[in-house]
Design a protein around this motif. Structure first.
Motif, mmCIF file in Angstrom:
data_model
loop_
_atom_site.group_PDB
_atom_site.id
_atom_site.type_symbol
_atom_site.label_atom_id
_atom_site.label_comp_id
_atom_site.label_asym_id
_atom_site.label_seq_id
_atom_site.Cartn_x
_atom_site.Cartn_y
_atom_site.Cartn_z
ATOM 1 N N ILE A 54 71.491 -112.851 48.675
ATOM 2 C CA ILE A 54 70.884 -111.789 49.770
ATOM 3 C C ILE A 54 72.073 -110.906 50.320
ATOM 4 O O ILE A 54 71.606 -110.056 51.063
ATOM 5 C CB ILE A 54 69.854 -112.485 50.794
ATOM 6 C CG1 ILE A 54 70.603 -113.474 51.267
ATOM 7 C CG2 ILE A 54 68.637 -113.154 50.077
ATOM 8 C CD1 ILE A 54 69.695 -114.342 52.550
ATOM 9 N N ARG A 108 65.637 -115.661 51.797
ATOM 10 C CA ARG A 108 66.286 -115.842 53.061
ATOM 11 C C ARG A 108 65.860 -117.139 53.940
ATOM 12 O O ARG A 108 66.431 -117.967 54.152
ATOM 13 C CB ARG A 108 66.322 -114.588 54.027
ATOM 14 C CG ARG A 108 67.154 -114.657 55.386
ATOM 15 C CD ARG A 108 66.662 -113.392 56.196
ATOM 16 N NE ARG A 108 67.014 -112.248 55.443
ATOM 17 C CZ ARG A 108 68.062 -111.508 55.625
ATOM 18 N NH1 ARG A 108 69.208 -111.837 56.460
ATOM 19 N NH2 ARG A 108 68.317 -110.484 54.943
ATOM 20 N N GLY A 130 66.224 -108.431 51.228
ATOM 21 C CA GLY A 130 67.773 -108.217 51.280
ATOM 22 C C GLY A 130 68.432 -106.867 50.651
ATOM 23 O O GLY A 130 69.611 -107.021 50.423
#
Length: 810
Positions: A635, A599, A415
């Motif tokens: 993120i 994520r 991220g």
């Protein structure tokens, strides 16, 4: 970590200054090696309880300019950039209503830093404690000059007892005993010890470097050597501060004790920005005459330099020993390197080494050891950033672009979107583009486009995809064509043009197969299924996700396997098969946790929550969503936050909070329009269910009023309101409000989740084992255990288990 010696009066004075209402910015100024950082940390430790939102330490020693300061502060505060917002505005928004202390270390080489003034102006409860060799010269700055440590008064020392409580002597003795535990202060060596501290001007770095030599030289011999070195002090440049020349003389003395081979190693280590592994030292610090260091020889050399206090060793990690240079020592070593004429060669060698490292590891990010290599790349980020900077400075266009493209997968997985785009933007400049081979040009464009799309910047993504496709098509480069088509397909999907998205994905699949790229073939099958899912073709999507999962499984790509399983669960959820969907989401979450995929974990957790809510267990649903939100924020995923809010809006409607559900829908509507994030067909069912349920409970007029109010909420405000209300709802649900569908029988008066926990308690599971089994946090388990004890009127796990087994506790 070495102990904090002396300086109690200074620490107390600094703490008192920070406590004063009118002191918002306090700078600890002083020369290199005077102990500014240790003093700042000691003061901050004493202030921890007075700043409810935390004391946050950030060292800028590895930065190169003031432009990098906001990103470094954001990293320390776990703030990620989002589409449409600068990182500066994100930091200010995050800190505006918080009471915190920012400890900003080593600012002297990134001055000026006007962003500090912006933070302090906008965030009235934030204070800054800075360290720098010079004052910052900012409005409202208060300065505290850190002096050298107290030294003995010449002529007053006769006995060892005369040195009691002298700070510099205490430091020298403490550090000397670290290398020679048997060393003691006696009446015989007291005068020499006092003279050493005095001649080193009480500077901690100089004292510590000298103390390390006391395992070889007795105090009298050490004093003789210091006298020789300090004699150079008066003969040095008169425009240099006295204390700086003292540190330089001390390091000179240590340097002169090295063998020629050790000196060569020492000066070449200056090119490292942080952690130095023995492999990197062997590759970069080899001799020009092909007398290369082996790994073992490199480790021996590093250990010798550690023993001589010129190199420090990092805490032990699973990747083997790692080393670093103190910043002052590194500056000295760099001067030596430049004086030797080797600096350009060694800096380029350093950059090439980390390019090779990145290119070797990028493919490993798709296999079963993905998390190991992600962590190793993360640990090497300071050196990788320095390598990028070096290649940019020397206009090594091709190597720079290759390094960016090798880091592309890491930037996406972790991220690090804004930073990745910033580095890639350099390679997009026309002057650079003409220097790059066509296959690399195409990859630069498509890599930048994918990062932009992840940030919600569809326009830039489409522009980059078009350029990347044009170049790759002209040179008939299958991988480049496939990557560009895949990017453009998802631009179409985000804009709701699914027919063209499928056509482009079919072409992407064709070219990946031609290139023999099995990993991306499996990934494209998954992406085709996602388009089918988004267009509402649910059964076909579920079948395709199974094929994608199997393809990834054959390749050992666990992240791909997780995606296939999770996405199949989404399709099954839309088909109303909630039990099987929940099983899929739990299975994918188990893989995501193994891979440390933040994520993926957030996505799986939110779907676990949706399935649990659909099955009637609101508490289980909240447990999952509560774990997801911090990951979403970390993120910096704006679309993911919308997914979270959509799920929680329906949760609120079921939890008898229709007002907040309606307001949340209003906030979501504005963000979707402003960020061009349309809702997909597979998401419409829950969205419409939220609106229907809220309208039924509020009536049309009141629903529309709350919807309108919600349109004025920012994304962060909507999330904060949802979190606060959900916490209160859960407390109410745990104390009697129904959380299961009508007709479901409550066992022993417990909620379904509490019953699951009780059954595992009966099997003698620990809290951690229960957390792992049920995919919840240990803190949540502890809360359930407390609730079980209360409802069953028991006082121990054994008594609770007896309620299940029917036996009497022993």
């Amino acid at each position: 970590m070495t102990s904090f010696i002396g300086r109690e009066a200074h620490r107390a004075a600094i703490v008192d200054m920070i406590r004063q209402p009118d002191v918002r910015l306090l700078t600890l100024a002083g020369p290199a090696g005077v102990g500014k950082t240790r003093l700042a940390l000691a003061a901050a430790e004493a202030l921890v309880d007075e700043f409810p939102d935390g004391v946050h330490f950030n060292s800028f020693s590895s930065l190169r300019s003031s432009d990098q300061v906001p990103a470094a502060i954001a990293e320390a505060l776990n703030i990620r950039s989002m589409a449409g917002d600068s990182i500066e505005s994100r930091i200010i928004a995050n800190c505006r209503d918080r009471t915190m202390l920012l400890v900003l270390d080593n600012l002297e080489h990134v001055l000026p830093v006007p962003f500090i003034t912006r933070i302090l102006t906008a965030c009235r409860q934030v204070k800054v404690l800075a360290t720098s060799r010079t004052v910052l010269r900012l409005s409202g700055e208060h300065e505290y000059v850190v002096p050298p440590m107290e030294v003995p008064v010449a002529g007053d020392i006769r006995l060892a007892s005369d040195l009691d409580n002298v700070e510099s002597v205490s430091l020298l003795l403490n550090r000397a005993r670290q290398s020679s535990p048997a060393f003691t202060l006696t009446d015989e060596n007291a005068v020499d010890i006092a003279a050493i501290c005095t001649r080193l001007d009480g500077l901690p770095l100089a004292i510590e470097l000298a103390a390390a030599r006391m395992k070889v030289f007795p105090p009298a011999a050490l004093l003789d050597r210091l006298s020789d070195r300090l004699s150079l002090l008066t003969g040095g440049p008169s425009d240099q501060p006295l204390h700086q020349r003292t540190i330089r003389a001390t390091i000179d003395w240590s340097h002169d004790l090295l063998s020629p081979r050790e000196q060569r190693m020492f000066r070449r280590l200056a090119v490292f920005s942080s952690g130095i592994t023995m492999q990197a030292a062997a590759a970069i610090c080899l001799d020009d005459n092909d007398d290369a260091f082996t790994y073992v020889e490199a480790l021996d050399e590093l250990t010798l330099l550690v023993d001589k206090s010129l190199v420090q060793q990092e805490p032990e990690s699973g990747d083997g020993p790692s080393f670093f240079l103190l910043e002052t020592v590194r500056h000295y070593a760099m001067e030596r390197l430049c004086a030797s004429g080797e600096d350009h060669t060694i800096r380029e060698r350093h950059a090439v080494h980390y390019l090779d490292f990145a290119e070797r590891t990028t493919e490993l990010l798709r296999g079963p050891e993905q998390v190991i290599w992600l962590d190793r790349i993360e640990a090497n980020q300071p050196n990788i950033r320095l390598a990028l900077e070096t290649l940019r400075q020397i206009d090594d266009f091709e190597r720079y672009a290759r390094l960016c493209c090798a880091l592309f997968r890491f930037w996406r997985l972790r991220g690090v979107l804004a930073e990745g785009r910033a580095w890639l933007d350099v390679a997009l400049e026309p002057a650079w583009q003409v220097q790059l081979p066509d296959d690399l040009r195409s990859l630069v464009f498509t890599s930048s486009g994918w990062l932009a799309l992840d940030q919600g910047d569809a326009d830039h993504a489409e522009s980059c995809g078009d350029r990347g496709l044009e170049i790759a098509t002209r040179i008939c480069h299958d991988s480049g064509i496939a990557l560009a088509y895949g990017l453009l397909a998802f631009v179409d999907h985000r804009q709701g043009i699914d027919t063209r998205a499928v056509e482009r994905l079919d072409l992407s699949l064709l070219h990946y197969r031609a290139a023999g790229d099995d990993h991306n073939v499996a990934g494209t099958l998954n992406n085709l299924a996602l388009i089918a899912l988004g267009s509402g073709d649910l059964e076909h999507a579920a079948s395709m996700f199974e094929k994608s999962r199997d393809a990834f499984l054959a390749l050992g790509n666990l992240r791909g396997v997780s995606h296939g399983i999770h996405n199949r669960g989404v399709a099954l959820y839309c088909l109303g098969q909630y039990d099987e969907a929940l099983r899929c989401s739990r299975e994918s979450y188990a893989i995501d946790r193994k891979l440390a995929d933040k994520r993926g974990s957030a996505v799986s957790l939110d779907h676990i929550g949706k399935c649990a809510r659909a099955l009637g267990d609101l508490i289980m649903a909240w447990e999952a969503h509560a774990q997801s939100l911090p990951l979403r924020k970390e993120i910096g995923d704006p679309r993911g936050l919308l997914v979270w809010l959509e799920a929680m809006a329906l949760w609120m409607a079921h939890a008898a909070r229709p007002e907040l559900a309606a307001r949340t829908l209003g906030a979501i509507e504005v963000v979707r329009i402003g960020s061009n994030i349309p809702i997909h067909k597979n998401e419409l069912g829950d969205h419409e269910a939220t609106e229907t349920l809220a309208r039924e409970r509020l009536g049309d007029r009141e629903f529309e009023a709350h919807l309108a109010r919600g349109r004025w909420l920012s994304l962060d405000e909507a999330v904060a309101a949802m979190w606060e209300t959900a916490e209160q709802c859960v407390l109410e649900l745990e104390h009697g409000a129904p959380t299961t569908p009508a007709g479901t029988t409550s066992i022993l008066g417990l909620t379904p989740r509490e019953h699951e926990v009780l059954m595992l308690i009966a099997q003698r599971y620990t809290d951690k084992e229960i957390a792992d089994a049920l995919f919840i946090s240990p803190r949540t388990v502890a809360r359930h255990v407390t609730g079980i004890f209360t409802k069953l009127d028991v006082h121990s796990r054994r008594e609770a288990a007896a309620k299940v087994t029917g036996s009497q506790p022993v």
